[in-house]
Design a protein around this motif. Structure first.
Motif, PDB file in Angstrom:
ATOM      1  N   ILE A  85       1.208  -1.371  -0.132  1.00 38.31           N
ATOM      2  CA  ILE A  85       0.185   0.476   0.158  1.00 38.31           C
ATOM      3  C   ILE A  85       0.673   1.134   0.047  1.00 38.31           C
ATOM      4  N   TYR A  86       1.905   1.714   0.992  1.00 34.40           N
ATOM      5  CA  TYR A  86       3.023   2.462   0.838  1.00 34.40           C
ATOM      6  C   TYR A  86       3.487   2.724  -0.400  1.00 34.40           C
ATOM      7  N   CYS A  87       4.015   1.622  -0.914  1.00 38.43           N
ATOM      8  CA  CYS A  87       4.599   1.756  -2.103  1.00 38.43           C
ATOM      9  C   CYS A  87       3.946   2.501  -2.910  1.00 38.43           C
ATOM     10  N   ILE A  88       2.994   2.274  -3.152  1.00 36.18           N
ATOM     11  CA  ILE A  88       1.826   2.387  -4.826  1.00 36.18           C
ATOM     12  C   ILE A  88       1.187   3.565  -4.283  1.00 36.18           C
ATOM     13  N   ALA A  89       0.679   4.530  -2.813  1.00 35.02           N
ATOM     14  CA  ALA A  89       0.763   5.384  -2.980  1.00 35.02           C
ATOM     15  C   ALA A  89       2.111   6.413  -2.517  1.00 35.02           C
ATOM     16  N   GLY A  90       3.156   5.817  -2.402  1.00 36.16           N
ATOM     17  CA  GLY A  90       4.907   6.654  -2.961  1.00 36.16           C
ATOM     18  C   GLY A  90       4.916   6.517  -4.438  1.00 36.16           C
ATOM     19  N   TYR A  91       4.796   6.208  -5.219  1.00 36.87           N
ATOM     20  CA  TYR A  91       5.226   5.762  -6.432  1.00 36.87           C
ATOM     21  C   TYR A  91       3.439   6.626  -7.551  1.00 36.87           C
ATOM     22  N   MET A  92       2.788   6.761  -6.611  1.00 37.25           N
ATOM     23  CA  MET A  92       1.705   8.189  -7.230  1.00 37.25           C
ATOM     24  C   MET A  92       2.296   9.448  -6.631  1.00 37.25           C
ATOM     25  N   GLY A  93       2.341   9.124  -4.994  1.00 40.41           N
ATOM     26  CA  GLY A  93       3.103  10.735  -5.130  1.00 40.41           C
ATOM     27  C   GLY A  93       3.861  11.364  -6.443  1.00 40.41           C
ATOM     28  N   PHE A  94       4.777  10.487  -6.177  1.00 46.07           N
ATOM     29  CA  PHE A  94       5.572  10.352  -7.248  1.00 46.07           C
ATOM     30  C   PHE A  94       5.344  10.856  -8.571  1.00 46.07           C
TER      31      PHE A  94
END
Length: 192
Positions: free
Chosen positions: A173-182
């Motif tokens: 979940i944090y990987c997805i959120a991190g990528y989307m934020g990027f």
């Protein structure tokens, strides 16, 4: 070859082609999400109703918050599992595992900017327990998502790319959120 034999052969080929297309159509239809009917899902505490409107938007009615998040995770996976798989892989720098060596540089880039490491630290810090309301919500969502992964129909893309079905974790979940934020950050610079 006589005209009569040629007509029979062509008719036979046409029949085979029509049957093949009809079979392919029904095979591909079997991958569509389930919008009607009743499911019994292990993990729900009470009955939950999911209604899909004319636009395909799900409306979830549950007695408790955790059941609502569980249903949301299940429906989300039913609708978007392959997209979610790709997002967790790009954020974690693991696209080349399924799409080939051409993406090693992309994976290296995302590993270098540290989304995966941030995801591990954040999950350890914020989702190591299941006591706070937000933690209960996240884990209920993950339970629903993983319930679909265990019991639901495997998406066609998974079969075509030979992707093993793997349960989602808080780190994902944090990987997805991190990528989307990027990606949103880059859009702020490039869109104007």
């Amino acid at each position: 070859m006589s005209k009569k034999t040629l007509k029979i052969v062509l008719l036979g080929l046409a029949t085979i082609l029509v049957l093949a297309f009809v079979g392919l159509y029904f095979y591909l239809q079997s991958f569509h999400p389930k919008y009607e009917g009743t499911l019994t899902l292990e993990g729900l505490q009470e009955e939950v109703e999911v209604y899909f409107d004319d636009y395909g938007v799900p409306h979830i009615y549950a007695q408790g918050e955790e059941d609502a998040y569980f249903a949301l995770g299940y429906v989300h996976a039913q609708e978007r599992l392959f997209q979610m798989e790709m997002l967790r892989r790009v954020g974690g720098g693991r696209l080349s595992e399924i799409l080939g060596e051409e993406l090693v540089e992309t994976d290296r880039f995302f590993r270098t900017i540290g989304i995966h490491e941030m995801a591990e630290r954040s999950a350890k810090e914020y989702l190591s327990e299941r006591t706070a309301p937000y933690q209960k919500a996240v884990f209920a969502y993950l339970d629903g998502l993983n319930s679909y992964i265990k019991n639901g129909k495997t998406p066609l893309e998974y079969q075509l790319l030979s992707i093993p079905k793997k349960e989602f974790t808080p780190e994902d979940i944090y990987c997805i959120a991190g990528y989307m934020g990027f990606s949103f950050n880059v859009a702020f610079q490039t869109d104007p």
